[in-house]
Write a protein that holds these residues in place. Structure first.
Motif, mmCIF file in Angstrom:
data_model
loop_
_atom_site.group_PDB
_atom_site.id
_atom_site.type_symbol
_atom_site.label_atom_id
_atom_site.label_comp_id
_atom_site.label_asym_id
_atom_site.label_seq_id
_atom_site.Cartn_x
_atom_site.Cartn_y
_atom_site.Cartn_z
ATOM 1 N N ALA A 62 16.377 -14.541 -4.224
ATOM 2 C CA ALA A 62 17.457 -15.374 -3.705
ATOM 3 C C ALA A 62 18.706 -14.527 -3.528
ATOM 4 N N SER A 63 19.503 -14.874 -2.540
ATOM 5 C CA SER A 63 20.734 -14.125 -2.304
ATOM 6 C C SER A 63 21.658 -14.238 -3.512
ATOM 7 N N GLY A 64 22.138 -13.098 -3.996
ATOM 8 C CA GLY A 64 23.036 -13.072 -5.147
ATOM 9 C C GLY A 64 22.328 -13.101 -6.489
ATOM 10 N N GLN A 65 21.007 -13.092 -6.502
ATOM 11 C CA GLN A 65 20.268 -13.165 -7.765
ATOM 12 C C GLN A 65 20.437 -11.885 -8.571
ATOM 13 N N SER A 66 20.447 -12.008 -9.890
ATOM 14 C CA SER A 66 20.593 -10.859 -10.787
ATOM 15 C C SER A 66 19.308 -10.651 -11.580
ATOM 16 N N PHE A 67 18.983 -9.386 -11.828
ATOM 17 C CA PHE A 67 17.790 -9.026 -12.579
ATOM 18 C C PHE A 67 18.169 -8.002 -13.653
ATOM 19 N N TYR A 68 17.429 -8.013 -14.749
ATOM 20 C CA TYR A 68 17.656 -6.956 -15.726
ATOM 21 C C TYR A 68 16.851 -5.723 -15.313
ATOM 22 N N LEU A 69 17.258 -4.570 -15.794
ATOM 23 C CA LEU A 69 16.635 -3.306 -15.417
ATOM 24 C C LEU A 69 15.153 -3.330 -15.770
ATOM 25 N N GLY A 70 14.318 -3.048 -14.760
ATOM 26 C CA GLY A 70 12.883 -2.998 -14.986
ATOM 27 C C GLY A 70 12.181 -4.335 -14.915
ATOM 28 N N GLN A 71 12.917 -5.416 -14.642
ATOM 29 C CA GLN A 71 12.287 -6.731 -14.555
ATOM 30 C C GLN A 71 11.355 -6.778 -13.343
ATOM 31 N N VAL A 72 10.128 -7.218 -13.554
ATOM 32 C CA VAL A 72 9.166 -7.295 -12.456
ATOM 33 C C VAL A 72 9.350 -8.623 -11.731
ATOM 34 N N SER A 73 9.709 -8.545 -10.456
ATOM 35 C CA SER A 73 9.918 -9.739 -9.649
ATOM 36 C C SER A 73 9.399 -9.464 -8.244
ATOM 37 N N ASP A 74 8.522 -10.326 -7.750
ATOM 38 C CA ASP A 74 7.891 -10.111 -6.452
ATOM 39 C C ASP A 74 8.681 -10.752 -5.320
ATOM 40 N N ALA A 75 8.696 -10.078 -4.179
ATOM 41 C CA ALA A 75 9.287 -10.643 -2.969
ATOM 42 C C ALA A 75 8.385 -11.744 -2.434
ATOM 43 N N ASN A 76 8.999 -12.721 -1.783
ATOM 44 C CA ASN A 76 8.230 -13.827 -1.200
ATOM 45 C C ASN A 76 8.877 -14.226 0.123
ATOM 46 N N PHE A 77 8.224 -13.888 1.226
ATOM 47 C CA PHE A 77 8.731 -14.262 2.541
ATOM 48 C C PHE A 77 7.544 -14.420 3.498
ATOM 49 N N GLY A 78 7.789 -15.117 4.592
ATOM 50 C CA GLY A 78 6.727 -15.363 5.555
ATOM 51 C C GLY A 78 7.255 -15.414 6.969
ATOM 52 N N CYS A 79 6.369 -15.251 7.939
ATOM 53 C CA CYS A 79 6.732 -15.209 9.351
ATOM 54 C C CYS A 79 5.671 -15.953 10.137
ATOM 55 N N ALA A 80 6.102 -16.802 11.067
ATOM 56 C CA ALA A 80 5.150 -17.590 11.844
ATOM 57 C C ALA A 80 5.636 -17.753 13.277
ATOM 58 N N ALA A 81 4.708 -17.757 14.231
ATOM 59 C CA ALA A 81 5.041 -18.005 15.627
ATOM 60 C C ALA A 81 5.414 -19.469 15.808
ATOM 61 N N THR A 82 6.374 -19.724 16.672
ATOM 62 C CA THR A 82 6.809 -21.098 16.938
ATOM 63 C C THR A 82 6.393 -21.563 18.328
ATOM 64 N N ASP A 83 5.675 -20.711 19.042
ATOM 65 C CA ASP A 83 5.284 -21.020 20.403
ATOM 66 C C ASP A 83 3.785 -20.813 20.561
ATOM 67 N N ALA A 84 3.136 -21.704 21.294
ATOM 68 C CA ALA A 84 1.684 -21.630 21.467
ATOM 69 C C ALA A 84 1.252 -20.361 22.182
ATOM 70 N N LYS A 85 2.109 -19.791 23.018
ATOM 71 C CA LYS A 85 1.766 -18.582 23.766
ATOM 72 C C LYS A 85 2.097 -17.312 22.990
ATOM 73 N N ASP A 86 2.609 -17.467 21.789
ATOM 74 C CA ASP A 86 3.066 -16.314 21.011
ATOM 75 C C ASP A 86 2.170 -16.094 19.802
ATOM 76 N N SER A 87 2.313 -14.942 19.205
ATOM 77 C CA SER A 87 1.657 -14.607 17.948
ATOM 78 C C SER A 87 2.547 -13.612 17.215
ATOM 79 N N ILE A 88 2.230 -13.335 15.961
ATOM 80 C CA ILE A 88 3.058 -12.420 15.166
ATOM 81 C C ILE A 88 2.467 -11.025 15.210
ATOM 82 N N ASP A 89 3.306 -10.069 15.579
ATOM 83 C CA ASP A 89 2.885 -8.676 15.606
ATOM 84 C C ASP A 89 2.945 -8.070 14.210
ATOM 85 N N SER A 90 4.054 -8.245 13.529
ATOM 86 C CA SER A 90 4.207 -7.708 12.173
ATOM 87 C C SER A 90 5.419 -8.313 11.506
#
Length: 380
Positions: free
Chosen positions: A184-212
């Motif tokens: 989250a924006s502005g989130q704080s972590f202690y040194l060495g804390q293991v925290s995974d990123a979580n994000f996703g991407c999706a096409a919004t158009d029927a003629k489109d697809s996700i490259d990367s």
């Protein structure tokens, strides 16, 4: 515009990018009608890519041919499809076939929805040799998979020849969507804390697809969703996620900021009657090296390897060489420097492994008691 050669790397819009050459002579010639009527001037619009994405740089080109037997100066106004405007910069490009067209004038301006051109086109044979004039454009409105076309007006020549026009068309796709859950924006972590990123991407158009789609942090680490973020380097950090569409070349970007705490020394003590120094520190897994420095000499050192997060108590005793240095000092104490260097253990595995950029060093000036040897009393 499939007929005009220009490829934009992964379709990403770059403000201020000048439009490169849009066609080779062979490609330009292919734009002409295969069977051009004798004694005619033709103008054909082509868009570089279709479909394209919102706010993605594209190009519109005008292919001109002349088989009238004499040079013709052509004037025309092209009104671009709805929501399509000239880019900034406009990036005018002229490409010649066997002849050499001259762009006499144009009113192309950034943000304009139309362009008026006056072009002198030399006479060529009925083989349909073509020259082109092209401009950078950008689309502001998605078309819902519908094809939209441009339109001509004020088409004329200096002679009685009436040019023939062929409009161009394109489809504008909506950009992909990006969801950013962690960090989250502005989130704080202690040194060495293991925290995974979580994000996703999706096409919004029927003629489109996700490259990367991927994340890049301020240390240059490539962060995949589900992989740990950098928490082994203390301080402020950013994570930028980019999502690229395949069909239209559009992209969506989002950046969040987060912070990682350093470690601190606490309960620093100098023994009252000895030359020992002790302190406590809360650290994650990693390697700690503590030194007591007198002048430029290290008079005592202690190395601690931490296998898990926790508070470590560290005591530093002078080496034999250090004791000799201290013994030569007059007085009961001496100013020294306590320097502690800590390098966290890398987190993640394989391609997702993140190693610290370097060790974090904390320095404290302390007054160290000197344990002088007791003087022997002389017998009378």
């Amino acid at each position: 515009m499939r007929d005009i050669v220009r490829r934009v790397a992964v379709g990403r819009r770059i403000t201020g990018l000048a439009l490169t050459a849009l066609a080779t002579t062979a490609t330009v010639a292919a734009l002409a009608p295969s069977a051009m009527a004798a004694g005619s001037v033709t103008i054909k619009t082509s868009f570089e890519n279709s479909p394209i994405s919102l706010n993605t740089s594209d190009a519109v080109g005008y292919a001109l041919a002349n088989s009238t037997g004499s040079s013709q100066t052509v004037t025309f106004t092209d009104t671009l499809p709805g929501g399509v405007t000239l880019d900034n910069p406009v990036g005018t490009t002229s490409t010649n076939g066997t002849g050499s067209c001259t762009l006499v004038s144009s009113n192309a301006a950034p943000g304009a929805a139309s362009v008026t051109l006056t072009v002198t086109v030399p006479s060529e044979s009925a083989s349909g040799t073509v020259c082109t004039v092209s401009f950078s454009v950008v689309a502001a409105n998605a078309t819902g998979d519908a094809t939209i076309a441009d339109s001509y007006s004020g088409v004329s020549t200096a002679s009685a020849v009436v040019p023939k026009t062929t409009v161009g068309s394109l489809i504008v796709l909506s950009n992909p969507s990006l969801t950013f859950t962690a960090p989250a924006s502005g989130q704080s972590f202690y040194l060495g804390q293991v925290s995974d990123a979580n994000f996703g991407c999706a096409a919004t158009d029927a003629k489109d697809s996700i490259d990367s789609f991927f994340g890049t942090d301020d240390e240059g680490n490539q962060i995949q969703t589900g992989a740990p973020i950098d928490t082994v380097d203390p301080g402020a950090h950013t994570l930028e996620v980019d999502c690229y569409s395949a069909a239209g070349g559009g992209d969506v970007t989002q950046t969040v900021s987060y912070s990682v705490g350093s470690y601190k020394l606490s309960a620093i003590k100098e023994a009252k009657k000895t030359d020992f120094t002790s302190f406590k520190t809360l650290v994650p897994a990693g390697k700690l090296v503590a030194e007591v420095i007198y002048g430029k000499k290290v008079i005592g050192t202690k190395t601690v390897s931490a296998t898990s997060r926790g508070t470590r108590s560290v005591t530093i005793k002078p080496t034999n060489a250090g004791k000799k240095l201290l013994a030569a000092v007059k007085g009961n104490s001496v100013a020294v420097k306590l320097q502690v260097s800590f390098r966290p253990q890398a987190i993640g595995t394989g391609d997702a492994e993140i190693t610290p950029a370097g060790a974090t060093v904390v320095t404290k000036n302390i007054k160290l008691p000197i344990a002088h040897a007791a003087k022997k009393s002389k017998k009378k």
